[in-house]
Design a protein around this motif. Structure first.
Motif, mmCIF file in Angstrom:
data_model
loop_
_atom_site.group_PDB
_atom_site.id
_atom_site.type_symbol
_atom_site.label_atom_id
_atom_site.label_comp_id
_atom_site.label_asym_id
_atom_site.label_seq_id
_atom_site.Cartn_x
_atom_site.Cartn_y
_atom_site.Cartn_z
ATOM 1 N N PHE A 478 67.951 -16.672 65.315
ATOM 2 C CA PHE A 478 67.181 -17.875 65.419
ATOM 3 C C PHE A 478 67.381 -18.531 63.993
ATOM 4 C CE2 PHE A 478 65.171 -16.400 69.346
ATOM 5 C CZ PHE A 478 65.918 -17.364 70.339
ATOM 6 N N LEU A 479 67.763 -20.027 63.758
ATOM 7 C CA LEU A 479 67.867 -20.494 62.350
ATOM 8 C C LEU A 479 66.838 -21.333 62.227
ATOM 9 C CD1 LEU A 479 71.653 -21.353 62.567
ATOM 10 C CD2 LEU A 479 70.752 -19.251 62.211
ATOM 11 N N ASN A 480 66.502 -21.570 60.994
ATOM 12 C CA ASN A 480 65.548 -22.722 60.475
ATOM 13 C C ASN A 480 66.534 -23.818 60.337
ATOM 14 O OD1 ASN A 480 63.409 -20.921 60.307
ATOM 15 N ND2 ASN A 480 64.119 -20.200 58.003
ATOM 16 N N THR A 481 65.912 -24.886 60.650
ATOM 17 C CA THR A 481 66.498 -26.255 60.275
ATOM 18 C C THR A 481 66.092 -26.719 58.798
ATOM 19 O OG1 THR A 481 66.605 -26.870 62.569
ATOM 20 C CG2 THR A 481 66.958 -28.497 60.999
ATOM 21 N N THR A 482 67.281 -26.764 57.854
ATOM 22 C CA THR A 482 66.951 -27.074 56.597
ATOM 23 C C THR A 482 67.825 -28.315 56.240
ATOM 24 O OG1 THR A 482 66.371 -24.898 56.003
ATOM 25 C CG2 THR A 482 66.994 -26.420 54.238
ATOM 26 N N ASN A 483 67.277 -29.231 55.965
ATOM 27 C CA ASN A 483 67.945 -30.360 55.123
ATOM 28 C C ASN A 483 67.810 -30.696 53.609
ATOM 29 O OD1 ASN A 483 67.168 -32.036 58.211
ATOM 30 N ND2 ASN A 483 69.264 -32.000 57.624
ATOM 31 N N VAL A 484 68.937 -30.806 52.999
ATOM 32 C CA VAL A 484 68.619 -31.314 51.814
ATOM 33 C C VAL A 484 69.011 -32.662 51.489
ATOM 34 C CG1 VAL A 484 69.732 -30.969 49.263
ATOM 35 C CG2 VAL A 484 69.408 -28.905 51.021
ATOM 36 N N MET A 485 68.224 -33.613 50.677
ATOM 37 C CA MET A 485 68.304 -34.798 50.422
ATOM 38 C C MET A 485 68.075 -35.392 49.007
ATOM 39 S SD MET A 485 64.720 -35.667 52.674
ATOM 40 C CE MET A 485 65.188 -34.135 53.518
ATOM 41 N N SER A 486 68.564 -36.786 48.806
ATOM 42 C CA SER A 486 68.279 -37.194 47.647
ATOM 43 C C SER A 486 66.824 -37.637 47.688
ATOM 44 C CB SER A 486 69.223 -38.453 47.385
ATOM 45 O OG SER A 486 68.688 -39.279 46.348
ATOM 46 N N LYS A 487 66.318 -37.543 46.339
ATOM 47 C CA LYS A 487 64.998 -38.186 45.950
ATOM 48 C C LYS A 487 64.845 -39.519 46.446
ATOM 49 C CE LYS A 487 63.470 -34.959 42.208
ATOM 50 N NZ LYS A 487 62.946 -35.120 40.651
ATOM 51 N N LYS A 488 66.094 -40.464 46.664
ATOM 52 C CA LYS A 488 65.873 -41.727 47.007
ATOM 53 C C LYS A 488 65.411 -41.916 48.563
ATOM 54 C CE LYS A 488 69.953 -42.578 45.988
ATOM 55 N NZ LYS A 488 71.413 -43.349 45.952
ATOM 56 N N VAL A 489 65.536 -40.752 49.445
ATOM 57 C CA VAL A 489 65.375 -40.894 50.829
ATOM 58 C C VAL A 489 63.970 -40.907 51.230
ATOM 59 C CG1 VAL A 489 65.789 -39.815 53.139
ATOM 60 C CG2 VAL A 489 67.649 -40.014 51.126
ATOM 61 N N VAL A 490 63.394 -41.659 52.050
ATOM 62 C CA VAL A 490 61.885 -41.633 52.218
ATOM 63 C C VAL A 490 61.647 -41.572 53.557
ATOM 64 C CG1 VAL A 490 59.745 -43.079 51.673
ATOM 65 C CG2 VAL A 490 61.475 -43.131 50.068
ATOM 66 N N GLY A 491 60.779 -40.849 53.858
ATOM 67 C CA GLY A 491 60.303 -40.759 55.403
ATOM 68 C C GLY A 491 61.070 -39.949 56.245
ATOM 69 N N PHE A 492 62.144 -39.129 55.881
ATOM 70 C CA PHE A 492 62.960 -38.307 56.762
ATOM 71 C C PHE A 492 62.133 -37.184 56.721
ATOM 72 C CE2 PHE A 492 66.043 -35.132 57.710
ATOM 73 C CZ PHE A 492 66.675 -35.680 58.866
ATOM 74 N N GLU A 493 62.087 -36.422 58.042
ATOM 75 C CA GLU A 493 61.872 -35.169 58.320
ATOM 76 C C GLU A 493 62.755 -34.415 59.133
ATOM 77 O OE1 GLU A 493 59.109 -33.604 56.849
ATOM 78 O OE2 GLU A 493 58.509 -35.368 56.063
ATOM 79 N N PRO A 494 63.236 -33.005 58.926
ATOM 80 C CA PRO A 494 63.863 -32.416 59.623
ATOM 81 C C PRO A 494 63.444 -32.153 61.292
ATOM 82 C CG PRO A 494 63.457 -31.345 57.711
ATOM 83 C CD PRO A 494 62.297 -32.083 57.604
#
Length: 512
Positions: A478-494
């Motif tokens: 079973f996998l974890n959901t991992t997102n990588v994002m720029s510091k410019k992105v506001v309010g995103f949750e995996p």
């Protein structure tokens, strides 16, 4: 002369305002690991199409903020009859499709009818088989009557594969053409699809929940995780996922934001139940014994995933993890050899046996297949690993042409959505062609049972039979959901399902 300077000054001011406004346009660039086959909710199969479609289309109810509890969306309220068969939805009267058509109950009925239309071969059709009739007493009311209680019905209605279509527009062009020019009621409108390059959406200024803060979203299919990582580091992407563990570590050090949640995504090995020797229980057990999964899984997934022992994720109704773990076959080369020798002696498997394991092109599943190939070589079995394009592989899997395969699954936290399509004989997602009456009956009972304790027992019965008696699949991780994002992105949750939810009742993703 003064007039000329005044005119020039005005022109410069207008130009600067125009440039400033253009520069201020907020465009979120999102990397996805595969290009979807289509964006029509009726025909979608796979998380990538669902993820994009979830921003174009709305559903009657929403599970975007809570995967366990339905919230109002296109339906502002609903009631369920005491016998669990009749669902009455009151619809919003302030919603328009992206083409300007008003949203009504006729659109809901049309969408459900198209899902259930056998000609469309919708991957979601099986979730709506309990529907007996659909009535539209008025434009803002829809009544759905089931032939039997169906516990996960709201989940089916809230799935991205039940996004509501505009009946007039979709009927005018047909299901296939609509797949490439989708029209919904969601926060973003479809603009462009450049194959193998990008899918572009623009904001729906009139979205009934809130005007999106992003002006555009560009989804870019990038199959290679190394390329995805490079694009994130260079600024070519603002948001990405399904990256290699070592790249995630590197991006943390480079100052990118990394967010993870326990995922609802699995990896598994499957066998063809209709072809020898894969159809022989001894062969499946021999493969299980031949592979050191406890050692291989951490090496493949690192911190991105944990070993799976069942199809149903931990914490989801019917997970049965302790029992399933206790019945897992251990790594045992001697037992594997004895079983392979027995198969050869009985003429089930030739002395020099060769076959192919198929997998998609992502590195994790390819590595799973490669580990199996390497291990079986020690028993004189030659195993090729092939990773065709998804457009080639998926039809092969549906038609039962793959003797063994490394695949994955992702869904919502209800056991029906983790099991029914995979193990029911007439499902086009039953890649193993598995047909076991005990399993089929238990899964059907699990759909209709309203008592959670009874439901849980049905799913335990089904999974114990399929996975630790018949061993038709080997759960891997079973996998974890991992997102990588720029510091410019506001309010995103995996999202546990790997969806990209940009505008909901509780969030509105922005770029600063």
């Amino acid at each position: 002369m003064k007039k000329i300077f005044a005119v020039l000054a005005t022109m410069l001011l207008v130009t600067s305002l125009f440039v400033g406004n253009a520069a201020a346009e907020k465009v979120l660039k999102v990397g996805i690991s595969k290009e979807p086959a289509n964006l029509n909710p009726v025909l979608i199969h796979g998380v990538y199409g669902e993820s994009i479609a979830g921003n174009i289309f709305d559903t009657l109810v929403s599970f975007k903020e809570s995967a366990k509890e339905a919230a109002p969306l296109l339906a502002k309220s609903w009631t369920i009859s005491a016998d669990g068969k009749v669902y009455t939805f009151k619809l919003r009267n302030d919603v328009k499709f992206h083409n300007g058509d008003a949203f009504t109950s006729a659109d809901v009925k049309y969408t459900l009818d198209e899902i259930m239309n056998e000609k469309n071969a919708s991957p979601s059709a099986q979730f709506f088989k309990p529907i007996q009739k659909i009535e539209t007493p008025d434009a803002q009311t829809i009544v759905i009557t089931l032939d039997a209680p169906y516990a996960p019905f709201l989940l089916a209605l809230g799935s991205q594969t039940c996004g509501i279509l505009p009946s007039r527009a979709a009927a005018a062009v047909g299901m296939e053409k609509f797949s490439r020019s989708p029209i919904g009621t969601g926060p973003f409108k479809f603009v462009e699809w450049a194959p193998d390059d990008k899918i572009v959406l623009e904001k729906n200024k009139d979205y009934f929940i809130a005007e999106p803060k992003l002006d555009k979203v560009v989804f870019r299919p990038i199959p290679k995780p190394e390329t995805m990582a490079a694009e994130l580091l260079s600024g070519g992407l603002d948001l990405g996922g399904e990256l290699l563990p070592q790249d995630i570590d590197r991006m943390k050090k480079e100052g990118l934001v990394v967010k993870s949640v326990p995922g609802l995504t699995s990896r598994y090995l499957g066998f063809n139940a209709k072809r020898k020797p894969f159809s022989d229980l001894r062969f499946r057990k021999a493969v299980y014994h031949a592979v050191p999964f406890d050692q291989a899984i951490p090496g493949i997934f690192r911190e991105a995933g944990d070993r799976a022992y069942s199809w149903i994720p931990v914490g989801v109704l019917g997970d049965d993890v302790d029992y399933m773990k206790s019945r897992t076959l251990p790594f045992d080369m001697a037992k594997a050899k004895a079983l392979f020798d027995e198969l050869k002696k009985d003429g089930v498997m030739p002395e020099k046996f060769e076959f192919t394991i198929y997998s998609p092109q992502d590195p994790q599943r390819k590595k799973i297949a490669t580990v199996v190939s390497t291990q079986l070589r020690q028993f004189g079995i030659t195993v090729k690993v092939e990773t065709p394009e998804w457009a080639t592989l998926f039809p092969m899997l549906k038609q039962g042409q793959c003797d063994m395969y490394a695949m994955g699954w992702g869904s919502v936290p209800d056991p029906d959505r983790w099991t029914y399509k995979i193990f029911i004989p007439d499902s086009n997602m039953n890649f193993s062609q598995y047909d076991e009456p005990i399993v089929t009956e238990a899964l059907k009972q699990g759909r209709s049972a309203s008592d959670p304790v009874k439901r849980s027992e049905y799913y335990k019965t089904a999974m114990r039979k399929a996975l630790v008696e018949d061993f038709i699949h080997i759960p891997v991780a079973f996998l974890n959901t991992t997102n990588v994002m720029s510091k410019k992105v506001v309010g995103f949750e995996p999202s546990p399902e790997k969806y990209v939810h940009l505008v909901t009742a509780k969030r509105n993703v922005d770029l600063k």
